[in-house]
Design a protein around this motif. Structure first.
Motif, PDB file in Angstrom:
ATOM      1  N   HIS A 271      15.248  23.272   8.881  1.00  0.00           N
ATOM      2  CA  HIS A 271      15.416  23.298  10.336  1.00  0.00           C
ATOM      3  C   HIS A 271      14.525  22.262  11.021  1.00  0.00           C
ATOM      4  O   HIS A 271      14.935  21.633  12.024  1.00  0.00           O
ATOM      5  CB  HIS A 271      15.096  24.708  10.876  1.00  0.00           C
ATOM      6  N   ASP A 272      13.300  22.060  10.500  1.00  0.00           N
ATOM      7  CA  ASP A 272      12.382  21.072  11.106  1.00  0.00           C
ATOM      8  C   ASP A 272      12.923  19.659  10.959  1.00  0.00           C
ATOM      9  O   ASP A 272      12.768  18.824  11.857  1.00  0.00           O
ATOM     10  CB  ASP A 272      10.993  21.189  10.467  1.00  0.00           C
ATOM     11  N   ILE A 274      16.134  18.837  10.676  1.00  0.00           N
ATOM     12  CA  ILE A 274      17.292  18.739  11.561  1.00  0.00           C
ATOM     13  C   ILE A 274      16.853  18.533  13.016  1.00  0.00           C
ATOM     14  O   ILE A 274      17.448  17.743  13.774  1.00  0.00           O
ATOM     15  CB  ILE A 274      18.167  20.012  11.442  1.00  0.00           C
ATOM     16  N   ASN A 275      15.761  19.206  13.388  1.00  0.00           N
ATOM     17  CA  ASN A 275      15.270  19.124  14.784  1.00  0.00           C
ATOM     18  C   ASN A 275      14.342  17.932  14.998  1.00  0.00           C
ATOM     19  O   ASN A 275      13.785  17.768  16.090  1.00  0.00           O
ATOM     20  CB  ASN A 275      14.542  20.416  15.165  1.00  0.00           C
ATOM     21  N   VAL A 277      11.366  17.374  13.728  1.00  0.00           N
ATOM     22  CA  VAL A 277       9.934  17.693  13.711  1.00  0.00           C
ATOM     23  C   VAL A 277       9.245  17.002  12.540  1.00  0.00           C
ATOM     24  O   VAL A 277       8.083  16.602  12.621  1.00  0.00           O
ATOM     25  CB  VAL A 277       9.717  19.223  13.656  1.00  0.00           C
TER      26      VAL A 277
END
Length: 584
Positions: A271-272, A274-275, A277
Motif C-alpha cells: 500500500h505504501d 502504491i501511495n 510513500v
C-alpha cells in the motif's frame, strides 16, 4: 551413570575451555563470517539499485553496473563461505578429538570399582556416539547458528534503516517467535538426553551379545537375543520420535509466525508503494532483509534443537571427564625401591562397592614372606581374588591395612606399586594386536630378542613360529585366533618379560592341556625362584611344594601351613584334597 549432575551453563563453559587453544582459527572463522554477513546484507542494497536505477529508471548502463556489483559480491561471499566452513569444520573435528582424548585419559585411570557400577557399553557409547554428535554440531549446526545470528541481527538493523514502520510490524512478531523456541527447546533438551541414553543402551546390549556370541549360539538363543535387541531399538526409536516431533512442531510454529508477520508487512508495504510513500526499490530491499530475518529465525529454531542435543551429549561426556579417581597417591609418596618384596594384610575388612552389605574379607590377616611361594586355596567366594585386588590396590580396605614391607599401600604411588608386580589371570587378557605387541605389553621398550627369550621361557616360541606371520601374526579380538592354552602362554611370556619382584598367579595353568601344563610349570618354577609369589590355586596338585598355604573360607584365613600339615590340621583342606585326589 555419573554421580554429580552437571549444570547446563557449566557444561557450555567447559566446552568453551576446549575451544580456547584454537583462538586463531575461531578468529579467522569469525572474520570470514562477518565478511559474508556484510556482503549478504549489501546484496539488499544491490537489489534496491537494480529495481530503482535499472528497472524503474530504465537505464541499461546502471542495470549492468548493478548486476556486475551483485556478481562481485557473490564471488566474495563464496570465498568467505569456503573459509568459514573449512575453519569451523576443522574446529569441530579438532575439539571433538581433544574431548575424546581427555575423556579416555580420565577413564583409563579411574578406580576399578567405577566399572562395577558403570557399563563398558555405556562408556563406549559416550566416547563414540556422543563425540560424533558433538563434532557434527560444532562443525555444522554451531556454524549455522552463528551465521544466522549475525545475518539476522544485521538484517534487523537494515530493516529499521530502510523503513521503521514496517520494521515494527516484524518486531511485533519476535516475542511470539521466541516463546515457542524457549518452550519447546526445554522439552527437546530433555528428550535429547534420553535419546542419547537409549542409543547407549542399544550399543551396550549389542556389544554384550556379540562378545558372548559362542554362548548365545551354543544355547540357541539367537531368537531371544534378537527380540530383546528389537525391544531396545524400539525404545530408542520411540524416544527419538518424540524428540523429532517436538523439533518439527517447533519449526512449524516458528515458520508460521515468521511468514505471518512477513505477509502483514508486505500488505502494508504494498500500500505504501502504491501511495508513493516508499519506492519499489526500498520495498524490494526490505523484502530481501525480511526474508533473511525469516530464514534466519527458521534456521535458529531448527539449530536450537541440535544445540540442545549438544548440551545433552556434552553433559554425558563431562560426567566421564570429571569422574574422580578414588585410588590416588598421597601428597608425600614413599619410595618403594628400598622396600622388601614382602606383603601383608593386617586385620583387613573389605566390602565391594556394588555389595556394601556383604563382606568379601572380614578381619583378614595374612603375611606373605619375601622370596617365598604363598598359595591361597578355598571354596568359591572365599576371598582369594579379593586378596589379589587389594594387593594391586584396585581397592582400599574399609578397615585394616595392606602393606608392602612396612609401608601401607596408601602411602605408595599405585603406578610404582603395580610396576613391582605381574599378574597372570585365570582368563588370559590379550589385545587386538600381534604376538610381539601382546608380549611386549609387559615391557614396551623391550627388544625383539628379549620378547623371543620370554616366549621361549614360557614355552610359547614353538607354536608362535607355526602361526602365519610368526611374531607379527594378528591375534584378533581378545586373542580369538589362539587356543586357551596358547593364550595363557602368551600372558605368561608377558609376565616373564616384565621381570617383576612379585608374581600374582591366578591358577596360571588352568587353561592348559597336560603337556602344556607340564612345560609351563617348569617355566614358572624358574620364574618364581627368589621372587615373592602368590598363587590362587583351584587344583591343589599345583601347590604341593608351596612354602605356605593359606586356607580361606568366608573371607577369613582358617588355616595356614604346608600341604602335609594342613591335611592333618585343617578339615576343610583335607576335604578339598580328598575331593581332588580321590580319583588318583
Amino acid at each position: 551413570m555419573g554421580k554429580r549432575p552437571v549444570k547446563k551453563l557449566s557444561t557450555l563453559f567447559q566446552l568453551i575451555q576446549f575451544m580456547r587453544p584454537y583462538r586463531r582459527y575461531w578468529l579467522g572463522a569469525m572474520v570470514a563470517l562477518l565478511l559474508t554477513a556484510a556482503i549478504t546484507l549489501s546484496i539488499g542494497q544491490g537489489v534496491k539499485g537494480v529495481i530503482d536505477n535499472g528497472f524503474i529508471a530504465g537505464s541499461t548502463e546502471q542495470l549492468n553496473q548493478s548486476i556486475l556489483l551483485l556478481i562481485a559480491m557473490s564471488i566474495l561471499m563464496a570465498a568467505g563461505t569456503f573459509i568459514r566452513f573449512y575453519l569451523v569444520s576443522w574446529l569441530g573435528e579438532r575439539i571433538t578429538a581433544d574431548i575424546r582424548q581427555a575423556v579416555f585419559d580420565n577413564i583409563i585411570n579411574l578406580h576399578i570399582s567405577y566399572f562395577e557400577t558403570n557399563r563398558s557399553g555405556e562408556i563406549m557409547s559416550r566416547l563414540t556416539t556422543d563425540t560424533t554428535l558433538l563434532q557434527s554440531i560444532i562443525g555444522s549446526s554451531f556454524s549455522l547458528a552463528l551465521r544466522s545470528t549475525v545475518t539476522t541481527s544485521g538484517a534487523l538493523i537494515m530493516l529499521f534503516i530502510t523503513n521503521v514502520k514496517l520494521s515494527l510490524i516484524i518486531m511485533a512478531g519476535v516475542p511470539l517467535i521466541l516463546l515457542p523456541v524457549l518452550l519447546f527447546g526445554r522439552r527437546v533438551r530433555v528428550l535429547a538426553r534420553k535419546s542419547q541414553d537409549s542409543i547407549a543402551d542399544v550399543g551396550s546390549y549389542a556389544g554384550e551379545a556379540i562378545q558372548h556370541i559362542k554362548t548365545v549360539q551354543s544355547y540357541h538363543q539367537q531368537t531371544y537375543e534378537s527380540r530383546s535387541f528389537a525391544a531396545q531399538v524400539d525404545n530408542a526409536f520411540t524416544i527419538a520420535r518424540q524428540r523429532i516431533s517436538q523439533r518439527a512442531l517447533l519449526m512449524a510454529v516458528v515458520i508460521l509466525l515468521v511468514f505471518g508477520a512477513l505477509s502483514s508487512m508486505l500488505w502494508v508495504g504494498g500500500h505504501d508503494v502504491i501511495n508513493g510513500v516508499m519506492t519499489g526499490g526500498d520495498l524490494g530491499a526490505f523484502v530481501f532483509y525480511a526474508l533473511i530475518v525469516a530464514m534466519g529465525a527458521g534456521t535458529l529454531s531448527e539449530v536450537y534443537g541440535e544445540l540442545q542435543r549438544a548440551v545433552g551429549a556434552t553433559e554425558r561426556l563431562m560426567e566421564l571427564l570429571h569422574a574422580e579417581n578414588e585410588i590416588l597417591p598421597p601428597q608425600t609418596v614413599q619410595d618403594i625401591t628400598p622396600l622388601k618384596a614382602r606383603l601383608s594384610l593386617e586385620n583387613v575388612t573389605f566390602n565391594y562397592p556394588s555389595r556394601p552389605d556383604q563382606s568379601a574379607l572380614s578381619d583378614f590377616t595374612l603375611d606373605i614372606p619375601e622370596g617365598k611361594i604363598t598359595a591361597l586355596v578355598g571354596p568359591s567366594g572365599a576371598g582369594k581374588t579379593t586378596v589379589f585386588e587389594l594387593l594391586l590396590r584396585f581397592y582400599d580396605p574399609s578397615k585394616g591395612q595392606v602393606c608392602f614391607d612396612s609401608a601401607d599401600l596408601r602411602q605408595l604411588d599405585p603406578q610404582q606399586l603395580r610396576q613391582q608386580m605381574a599378574l597372570v589371570a585365570q582368563q588370559p587378557a590379550l589385545f587386538t594386536a600381534n604376538v610381539m605387541d601382546n608380549i611386549r605389553y609387559g615391557k614396551p621398550d623391550a627388544s625383539e630378542a628379549e620378547v623371543i627369550a620370554a616366549a621361549k621361557a614360557a614355552h610359547a616360541h614353538d607354536f608362535i613360529l607355526q602361526l602365519p606371520d610368526q611374531y607379527q601374526s594378528d591375534l584378533g579380538e581378545q586373542g580369538v585366533r589362539l587356543s586357551g592354552g596358547q593364550k595363557q602362554r602368551i600372558t605368561i611370556a608377558r609376565a616373564i618379560l616384565n621381570n617383576p619382584r612379585i608374581l600374582l598367579l591366578d591358577e596360571a595353568t588352568s587353561a592348559l592341556d597336560t603337556e602344556s601344563e607340564h612345560a609351563i610349570k617348569m617355566a614358572l618354577d624358574n620364574l618364581m625362584q627368589d621372587r615373592t609369589t602368590v598363587i590362587i590355586a583351584h587344583r591343589l596338585s599345583t601347590i604341593l611344594h608351596a612354602d605356605q598355604i593359606a586356607v580361606l573360607d568366608q573371607g577369613k584365613v582358617v588355616a595356614l601351613g604346608k600341604h602335609a600339615e594342613l591335611l592333618k590340621t585343617s578339615a576343610l583342606y583335607a576335604r578339598l584334597a580328598t575331593l581332588q585326589f580321590q580319583e588318583h
